[in-house]
Enzyme design. Structure first.
Site, PDB file in Angstrom:
ATOM      1  N   TRP A 153      -5.282   4.587   3.034  1.00  0.00           N
ATOM      2  CA  TRP A 153      -6.651   4.950   2.680  1.00  0.00           C
ATOM      3  C   TRP A 153      -7.137   4.301   1.401  1.00  0.00           C
ATOM      4  O   TRP A 153      -8.320   4.310   1.108  1.00  0.00           O
ATOM      5  CB  TRP A 153      -6.772   6.481   2.538  1.00  0.00           C
ATOM      6  CG  TRP A 153      -5.715   7.087   1.653  1.00  0.00           C
ATOM      7  CD1 TRP A 153      -4.571   7.699   2.058  1.00  0.00           C
ATOM      8  CD2 TRP A 153      -5.683   7.109   0.218  1.00  0.00           C
ATOM      9  NE1 TRP A 153      -3.827   8.104   0.973  1.00  0.00           N
ATOM     10  CE2 TRP A 153      -4.487   7.750  -0.171  1.00  0.00           C
ATOM     11  CE3 TRP A 153      -6.560   6.661  -0.782  1.00  0.00           C
ATOM     12  CZ2 TRP A 153      -4.137   7.948  -1.511  1.00  0.00           C
ATOM     13  CZ3 TRP A 153      -6.213   6.848  -2.114  1.00  0.00           C
ATOM     14  CH2 TRP A 153      -5.009   7.491  -2.469  1.00  0.00           C
ATOM     15  N   ASN A 154      -6.217   3.720   0.593  1.00  0.00           N
ATOM     16  CA  ASN A 154      -6.676   3.284  -0.737  1.00  0.00           C
ATOM     17  C   ASN A 154      -7.495   1.996  -0.698  1.00  0.00           C
ATOM     18  O   ASN A 154      -8.378   1.797  -1.537  1.00  0.00           O
ATOM     19  CB  ASN A 154      -5.507   3.215  -1.738  1.00  0.00           C
ATOM     20  CG  ASN A 154      -4.481   2.177  -1.381  1.00  0.00           C
ATOM     21  OD1 ASN A 154      -4.403   1.735  -0.239  1.00  0.00           O
ATOM     22  ND2 ASN A 154      -3.674   1.791  -2.349  1.00  0.00           N
ATOM     23  N   LYS A 177      -3.899   1.265  13.520  1.00  0.00           N
ATOM     24  CA  LYS A 177      -3.976   2.712  13.274  1.00  0.00           C
ATOM     25  C   LYS A 177      -4.372   2.870  11.795  1.00  0.00           C
ATOM     26  O   LYS A 177      -3.548   2.706  10.896  1.00  0.00           O
ATOM     27  CB  LYS A 177      -2.613   3.346  13.580  1.00  0.00           C
ATOM     28  CG  LYS A 177      -2.326   4.656  12.868  1.00  0.00           C
ATOM     29  CD  LYS A 177      -2.761   5.853  13.670  1.00  0.00           C
ATOM     30  CE  LYS A 177      -2.462   7.159  12.964  1.00  0.00           C
ATOM     31  NZ  LYS A 177      -3.248   7.389  11.734  1.00  0.00           N
ATOM     32  N   ALA A 179      -5.777   4.916   8.316  1.00  0.00           N
ATOM     33  CA  ALA A 179      -5.507   6.223   7.717  1.00  0.00           C
ATOM     34  C   ALA A 179      -6.554   7.231   8.169  1.00  0.00           C
ATOM     35  O   ALA A 179      -7.745   6.899   8.304  1.00  0.00           O
ATOM     36  CB  ALA A 179      -5.533   6.111   6.200  1.00  0.00           C
ATOM     37  N   GLY A 231       2.050   1.778   2.801  1.00  0.00           N
ATOM     38  CA  GLY A 231       2.011   3.208   2.485  1.00  0.00           C
ATOM     39  C   GLY A 231       3.259   3.598   1.720  1.00  0.00           C
ATOM     40  O   GLY A 231       3.889   2.758   1.062  1.00  0.00           O
ATOM     41  N   GLU A 253       4.880  -2.725   3.151  1.00  0.00           N
ATOM     42  CA  GLU A 253       4.382  -2.800   1.769  1.00  0.00           C
ATOM     43  C   GLU A 253       4.387  -1.358   1.289  1.00  0.00           C
ATOM     44  O   GLU A 253       3.506  -0.580   1.661  1.00  0.00           O
ATOM     45  CB  GLU A 253       2.999  -3.447   1.768  1.00  0.00           C
ATOM     46  CG  GLU A 253       2.648  -4.047   0.438  1.00  0.00           C
ATOM     47  CD  GLU A 253       1.819  -3.125  -0.409  1.00  0.00           C
ATOM     48  OE1 GLU A 253       2.420  -2.336  -1.193  1.00  0.00           O
ATOM     49  OE2 GLU A 253       0.586  -3.173  -0.289  1.00  0.00           O
ATOM     50  N   LEU A 254       5.417  -1.013   0.505  1.00  0.00           N
ATOM     51  CA  LEU A 254       5.667   0.407   0.227  1.00  0.00           C
ATOM     52  C   LEU A 254       5.339   0.737  -1.222  1.00  0.00           C
ATOM     53  O   LEU A 254       4.547   0.054  -1.858  1.00  0.00           O
ATOM     54  CB  LEU A 254       7.120   0.734   0.606  1.00  0.00           C
ATOM     55  CG  LEU A 254       7.480   0.305   2.044  1.00  0.00           C
ATOM     56  CD1 LEU A 254       8.938   0.574   2.356  1.00  0.00           C
ATOM     57  CD2 LEU A 254       6.587   0.998   3.065  1.00  0.00           C
ATOM     58  N   CYS A 287      -0.944   0.694  -5.181  1.00  0.00           N
ATOM     59  CA  CYS A 287       0.507   0.491  -5.297  1.00  0.00           C
ATOM     60  C   CYS A 287       0.819  -0.420  -6.467  1.00  0.00           C
ATOM     61  O   CYS A 287       1.935  -0.431  -6.965  1.00  0.00           O
ATOM     62  CB  CYS A 287       1.056  -0.189  -4.042  1.00  0.00           C
ATOM     63  SG  CYS A 287       0.698   0.708  -2.574  1.00  0.00           S
ATOM     64  N   GLU A 384       5.341   7.559  -8.503  1.00  0.00           N
ATOM     65  CA  GLU A 384       4.120   6.771  -8.422  1.00  0.00           C
ATOM     66  C   GLU A 384       2.966   7.754  -8.669  1.00  0.00           C
ATOM     67  O   GLU A 384       2.785   8.704  -7.905  1.00  0.00           O
ATOM     68  CB  GLU A 384       4.037   6.162  -7.014  1.00  0.00           C
ATOM     69  CG  GLU A 384       3.151   4.968  -6.950  1.00  0.00           C
ATOM     70  CD  GLU A 384       3.169   4.291  -5.589  1.00  0.00           C
ATOM     71  OE1 GLU A 384       3.696   4.873  -4.619  1.00  0.00           O
ATOM     72  OE2 GLU A 384       2.627   3.185  -5.496  1.00  0.00           O
ATOM     73  N   SER A 444      -3.308  -9.516  -7.150  1.00  0.00           N
ATOM     74  CA  SER A 444      -3.742  -9.555  -5.754  1.00  0.00           C
ATOM     75  C   SER A 444      -4.601 -10.794  -5.490  1.00  0.00           C
ATOM     76  O   SER A 444      -5.596 -11.008  -6.191  1.00  0.00           O
ATOM     77  CB  SER A 444      -4.550  -8.294  -5.443  1.00  0.00           C
ATOM     78  OG  SER A 444      -3.838  -7.185  -5.920  1.00  0.00           O
TER      79      SER A 444
HETATM   80  C1  SIN Z   1      -2.103  -1.530  -2.514  1.00  0.00           C
HETATM   81  O1  SIN Z   1      -2.368  -0.771  -3.414  1.00  0.00           O
HETATM   82  O2  SIN Z   1      -1.451  -1.146  -1.536  1.00  0.00           O
HETATM   83  C2  SIN Z   1      -2.563  -2.962  -2.489  1.00  0.00           C
HETATM   84  C3  SIN Z   1      -3.184  -3.413  -3.718  1.00  0.00           C
HETATM   85  C4  SIN Z   1      -3.751  -4.796  -3.632  1.00  0.00           C
HETATM   86  O3  SIN Z   1      -3.697  -5.475  -2.613  1.00  0.00           O
HETATM   87  O4  SIN Z   1      -4.264  -5.235  -4.638  1.00  0.00           O
END
Ligand code: SIN
Length: 480
Positions: A153-154, A177, A179, A231, A253-254, A287, A384, A444
């Site tokens: 969802w982020n 799928k 969030a 997630g 990507e955890l 993340c 986190e 990123s």
């Molecule tokens: C993430 O928070 O999962 C990705 C962050 C990003 O791509 O900058």
């Protein structure tokens, strides 16, 4: 809201349809706690229908010339860019991040379409002669098959395009799928892809709150060969175990727990600017968020004061209010986790020099918070945070900063600030993370391989590696 932005049904085989059960679930605005839409709630039979559509259309999609796939992706970049304001508004409404950040996310999301439209025509193989001379070796990269991306969802737009774009570029079809907290953006993206010319069935989007039921139904199809998840490490671990039963290709990507190191010779203006991005981007719900600050003693007090001033000055409010710079967290659970982590950190001896107490609702607001006097074993450094909280630990020297930075099971990204580039590169080499921001508060970039080491994940997204993650490598031995 334009019709294209109010899609609330499942997108299967190129058509919008309600769930077979007729069931729907509510989507809330985290800034008001009001319901903004109800969305079709996919179940097992919907997941099977979506997967069958993806399996039926994948061979023809893969057979298109790379240029044809590339041009559709390029058109998707154009359309997403044209619709940026409307989609950003949707992100703010369902996710909470402020409108300017949501627009930034759309640009980031659209760039994955552009980048992979450019990569689609550059999927090169290899040719060589075996050292002994007996074989000619041809190496091909072929699409892995049907891909099953599961997105968080982020970044409801960017995490979806970061998976869909390379899959399509490689010749895979997709069952997405999204969030449950943020399905509307994913459905709007399905519309963008449809309008860009993606044939019906190649991309299917099935929101639903029965994650296990959906995943079981999708993964039972033999043509599904790839699971890509962004997630938590906890869920990632379960998906890896489930994928192992069918020996599926996985990208994970955890979680992250990013250290942000400020050495004594750092340019503090640059370090504060970088810290504001690394910590506050998307309310700290990333993340990649700086989660633990390790600052060398000579600059620790000044850095802490300046960061507290900059963070405390951000106006908090609904993401659609002009002037808001810090929006609500996505839901009550996320907000309550932040409350609990800060309270525990303070009990363990930390001091909140700005923020530190939850804000009144409605809306899941938490103030920008800086914690000083944080001992290296304070529990907040193990978790986190996923919120606007910066715990600062004072360290004696570079070696201690590196040791503490690496003292976690996570390894997504690290940040380091120093004016000495050679020292910065030595520190970057020593840090156990898949990415390092050296005098940069953001790593990123669609053109770079994003991903983590240790329990932060497997595989890379973006860059050249991003498309290879949706391919199988085949080698042909021959001679002539
Ligand atoms: C993430 O928070 O999962 C990705 C962050 C990003 O791509 O900058």
């Amino acid at each position: 809201m334009a019709e294209t932005l109010s899609r609330t049904d499942l997108f299967i085989g190129g058509e919008w349809r309600p769930a077979a059960s007729g069931d729907r679930f509510a989507v809330h605005d985290p800034g008001t706690e009001q319901v903004i839409a109800t969305v079709a709630n996919a179940g097992a039979s919907d997941a099977r229908a979506a997967t069958a559509a993806a399996a039926a259309t994948q061979p023809a999609w893969a057979a298109l010339p790379p240029r044809a796939r590339a041009e559709i992706l390029r058109r998707a970049w154009e359309l997403l860019t044209e619709r940026a304001d409307d989609l950003a508004r949707l992100i703010t409404l369902e996710n909470g991040k402020v409108f300017a950040e949501a627009k930034g996310e759309i640009t980031y999301a659209a760039e994955f379409f552009r980048w992979f439209s450019e990569e689609a025509v550059r999927l090169r193989g290899e040719f060589s002669t075996a050292p002994g001379g007996a074989n000619r070796i041809l190496v091909l990269h072929q699409p892995v098959g049907v891909a099953y991306p599961i997105t968080p969802w982020n970044f409801p737009a960017a995490m979806a395009t970061r998976k869909i774009a390379p899959a399509l570029a490689a010749g895979c079809s997709v069952v997405l799928k999204p969030a449950t907290l943020t399905p509307l953006t994913a459905l709007a993206l399905a519309e963008v892809l449809h309008d860009a010319g993606v044939p019906g069935g190649v991309v299917n989007v099935i929101p639903g709150n029965q994650a296990r039921v959906i995943t079981n139904a999708v993964l039972e199809h033999e043509r599904v060969r790839k699971v890509s998840f962004t997630g938590s490490t906890e869920v990632g671990r379960m998906l890896i175990a489930q994928a192992a039963e069918r020996v599926l290709n996985v990208s994970m990507e955890l979680g992250g727990n990013a250290p942000f190191i400020v050495l004594a010779d750092a340019d503090l203006d640059a370090a504060i600017e970088g810290a504001m991005i690394a910590k506050m981007r998307h309310n700290g719900e990333t993340c990649t968020a700086a989660n633990r600050f390790y600052v060398e003693a000579p600059v620790a007090a000044e850095f802490s004061q300046r960061l507290a001033q900059a963070m405390g000055a951000l106006p908090t409010g609904h993401g659609l209010e002009p002037g808001s710079r810090l929006g609500p967290l996505v839901d009550a659970t996320t907000r309550d986790t932040v409350v609990a982590l800060v309270d525990e950190a303070v009990r363990a001896g930390a001091k909140a020099i700005v923020g530190g107490s939850v804000l009144e609702g409605p809306g899941f607001y938490y103030p920008a918070t800086v914690l000083t006097d944080v001992a290296p074993d304070n529990p907040i450094l193990q978790e986190e945070i996923f919120g606007p909280v910066a715990p600062i630990v004072t360290v004696a020297d570079t070696a201690e900063a590196i040791r503490l930075a690496n003292s976690t099971t996570m390894g997504l990204v690290s940040y380091v600030y120093t004016r000495d580039l050679a020292k910065g590169l030595r520190v970057a080499e020593a840090l156990e993370s898949g990415m390092v921001g050296l005098n940069k508060g953001i790593v990123s970039d669609p053109a770079a391989p994003f991903g983590g080491m240790k329990e932060s994940g497997l595989g890379r997204e973006g860059g050249h590696e991003g498309m290879l993650d949706y391919t199988e490598t085949k080698y042909v031995a021959t001679d002539w």
